[in-house]
Design an enzyme around this catalytic site. Structure first.
Site, PDB file in Angstrom:
ATOM      1  N   ASP A  90       0.626  -1.287  -0.060  1.00 25.41           N
ATOM      2  CA  ASP A  90      -0.067  -0.109  -0.301  1.00 25.41           C
ATOM      3  C   ASP A  90       1.012   1.345   0.053  1.00 25.41           C
ATOM      4  OD1 ASP A  90      -2.241   1.680   0.077  1.00 25.41           O
ATOM      5  OD2 ASP A  90      -3.013   0.958   1.920  1.00 25.41           O
ATOM      6  N   ASP A 125      -3.602   7.146  -3.476  1.00 26.10           N
ATOM      7  CA  ASP A 125      -5.122   7.733  -3.669  1.00 26.10           C
ATOM      8  C   ASP A 125      -5.483   8.441  -2.280  1.00 26.10           C
ATOM      9  OD1 ASP A 125      -4.562   5.281  -2.233  1.00 26.10           O
ATOM     10  OD2 ASP A 125      -6.827   4.956  -2.278  1.00 26.10           O
ATOM     11  N   ALA A 193     -11.554   3.542   1.311  1.00 25.78           N
ATOM     12  CA  ALA A 193     -12.252   4.436   2.405  1.00 25.78           C
ATOM     13  C   ALA A 193     -13.168   3.706   2.922  1.00 25.78           C
ATOM     14  CB  ALA A 193     -12.564   5.895   1.695  1.00 25.78           C
ATOM     15  N   CYS A 276     -13.301 -23.576  19.129  1.00 21.52           N
ATOM     16  CA  CYS A 276     -12.621 -23.446  17.832  1.00 21.52           C
ATOM     17  C   CYS A 276     -11.581 -24.484  17.764  1.00 21.52           C
ATOM     18  CB  CYS A 276     -11.516 -22.207  17.619  1.00 21.52           C
ATOM     19  SG  CYS A 276     -10.447 -22.230  16.556  1.00 21.52           S
ATOM     20  N   CYS A 278      -8.672 -24.956  16.173  1.00 22.34           N
ATOM     21  CA  CYS A 278      -7.488 -24.763  15.521  1.00 22.34           C
ATOM     22  C   CYS A 278      -6.356 -25.099  16.935  1.00 22.34           C
ATOM     23  CB  CYS A 278      -6.937 -23.162  15.271  1.00 22.34           C
ATOM     24  SG  CYS A 278      -6.751 -22.104  16.857  1.00 22.34           S
ATOM     25  N   CYS A 281      -6.359 -23.165  20.202  1.00 19.00           N
ATOM     26  CA  CYS A 281      -7.471 -23.596  20.982  1.00 19.00           C
ATOM     27  C   CYS A 281      -7.554 -25.158  21.504  1.00 19.00           C
ATOM     28  CB  CYS A 281      -8.779 -23.218  20.194  1.00 19.00           C
ATOM     29  SG  CYS A 281      -8.939 -21.371  19.808  1.00 19.00           S
TER      30      CYS A 281
END
Ligand code: GUN
Ligand code: ZN
Length: 484
Positions: A90, A125, A193, A276, A278, A281
């Protein structure tokens, strides 16, 4: 060189596809986790092992960094970050929107992004604040468009430059901006935005802004939703046709002790259990996770797992044609998401054009389902039926001899000839016991049929309990209560 996008499967306005940048190809929808070189809770290498194919980092941070600027210029971004996938950079625009100014010009940031070997470059931008009035939004959009044209002129038409769509909260400016980037031949178009909208849960405004932008983009443009976001909104955004998300939420939430799920976030010190699958967890209790010295990193890992898994789930839903059901499920997590979902359903007329013809199934999930694209499409198709002078619509599915044609009725779709009994959507749809909303919607189908066949006489045969709705939806209709 350049950026190419190819769509494979589609559902609503969402699609799975392939984004090719130079020699690298990634699957879409995709998540680009945000990397801050100074603060890597999860390393790019670890992300790669979790299935992350692309990431985004901030060129402005690199350009201002004593530690990283020269290394990035000398060794290249991929070596410095130790990541061989797609890296998007960015510009300083985000800093611009937060601090009001940056010490870099448009061509300077683009040259820097090129020189550090970024795969996708973003011009400078101007992210117009949602609070900006029309005059400001127009003026800032003018500057953005000028910089996009400059990017094409200076770096050539094949440079991998993104063309952000700005325009503030004004839908006509968003559409105009999108037409402008399309005319400039940008094929990679972030919608900008929108972070302030998402941060304040303004999902209805998000839908209107994104839908407006999409009207000005070609379907072949790859659409990136800048700064999105929380995994609970990916399905909604995908349904509108967004292909890429660049979430920092996994790390920002972790810093605040927040545990992400697809239906909202929780403060980790308020969780009694970890819902969860994963690795984090399964190897920690909620209490252990909360008290761990490495809590931030563990939370970031979990948050990223959840976010990446949601992208996979969305890809599968698109493949199956069940994205509306996933959107419905996700948007029950917060009332403002529900408002966004309803706003999206309000666009079903235009979404229908990109929706696919056949799907695995249609599950009815309450009155919202009545506004889905499949119903809009089905009811439009009814005008094509060839019918005789007298037509019976038999709610009970029984034939009567005295009519030229007998049609049956499946709410919320409406009337159907027996030949369509097994085909999508009538045949591949599951509905619970009839409710008022679905019968009303089905009657709207009868109305379209009557309007498109003005020479035929229509009679409805239904149980007495549906007669009031039928009469309310279809003025002067002949109703019988006979049952077979
Ligand atoms: N990050 C979040 N929103 C924006 C935006 O509008 N423009 C750029 N360049 N980056 C962003
Ligand atoms: Zn987890």
């Amino acid at each position: 060189m350049g950026i190419a996008f190819e769509s494979l499967y589609s559902d609503i306005a969402g699609r799975t596809g392939r984004l090719t940048v130079g020699k690298k190809t990634i699957k879409t929808p995709a998540l680009l986790p945000v990397i801050n070189p100074h603060l890597q809770l999860v390393t790019p290498k670890e992300m790669r092992s979790m299935g992350v194919e692309a990431l985004i980092t901030n060129a402005y941070i690199f350009s201002q960094s004593r530690e990283y600027r020269q290394r990035a210029l000398d060794e290249g971004l991929h070596k410095v970050l130790d990541f061989d996938g797609v890296i998007m950079t960015d510009s300083g625009s985000f800093q611009l929107s937060v601090y009001g100014q940056v010490s870099v010009t448009n061509t300077e940031t683009l040259s820097f992004q090129r020189d550090i070997g970024s795969d996708i470059w973003v011009p400078l931008d101007i992210p117009t604040s949602p609070g900006a009035d029309r005059g400001i939004a127009e003026r800032e959009l003018g500057i953005t468009m000028h910089r996009l044209a400059e990017a094409k002129e200076v770096f050539g038409k094949d440079a991998p430059v993104a063309g952000p769509v700005q325009g503030g909260i004004f839908t006509d400016l968003r559409a105009q901006a999108a037409r402008g980037v399309t005319d400039l031949n940008f094929t990679f178009c972030p919608i900008g935005a929108v972070v302030p909208l998402m941060e304040s849960y303004r999902y209805r405004d998000l839908v209107s802004v994104v839908m407006a932008a999409k009207t000005g983009l070609t379907p072949s443009a790859c659409v990136h939703l800048f700064g999105a976001g929380h995994p609970s909104m990916f399905a909604l955004a995908t349904a509108m046709g967004c292909d890429l998300f660049d979430s920092a939420a996994y790390a920002l939430s972790a810093k605040e002790g927040r545990y992400l799920t697809t239906h909202g976030s929780f403060k980790i010190d308020e969780l009694a259990d970890l819902p969860c699958a994963c690795n984090v967890c399964r190897t920690h209790t909620a209490e252990e996770l909360n008290n761990d010295a490495g809590r931030e990193r563990l939370l970031a890992l979990h948050n990223l797992y959840v976010t990446v898994a949601e992208i996979s789930r969305i890809r599968q839903a698109i493949f199956d044609g069940t994205l509306w059901e996933l959107v419905d499920e996700r948007c029950r997590g917060h009332p403002q998401l529900l408002a966004g979902y309803r706003a999206l359903l309000g666009c079903a007329g235009s979404l229908e054009k990109s929706d696919r013809v056949s799907k695995r199934r249609f599950f009815y999930r309450g009155s919202e389902s009545c506004s889905r694209t499949e119903i809009v499409r089905y009811q439009q198709m009814l005008s094509r039926l060839q019918l005789g002078n007298s037509v019976l619509i038999a709610f009970d599915g029984g034939m009567r001899d005295e009519f030229d044609d007998t049609l049956f009725f499946k709410p919320p779709f409406g009337p159907y000839p027996k030949e369509l009994r097994e085909t999508f959507p009538v045949g591949q749809s599951e509905i619970p016991e009839w409710d008022d909303a679905m019968v009303s919607t089905g009657c709207r189908g009868i109305r379209y049929l009557m309007e498109s066949h003005p020479k035929s006489r229509f009679v409805v045969s239904c149980k007495p309990c549906w007669e009031a709705i039928v009469r309310q939806e279809l003025e002067n209709i002949e109703v019988r209560n006979d049952e077979i």
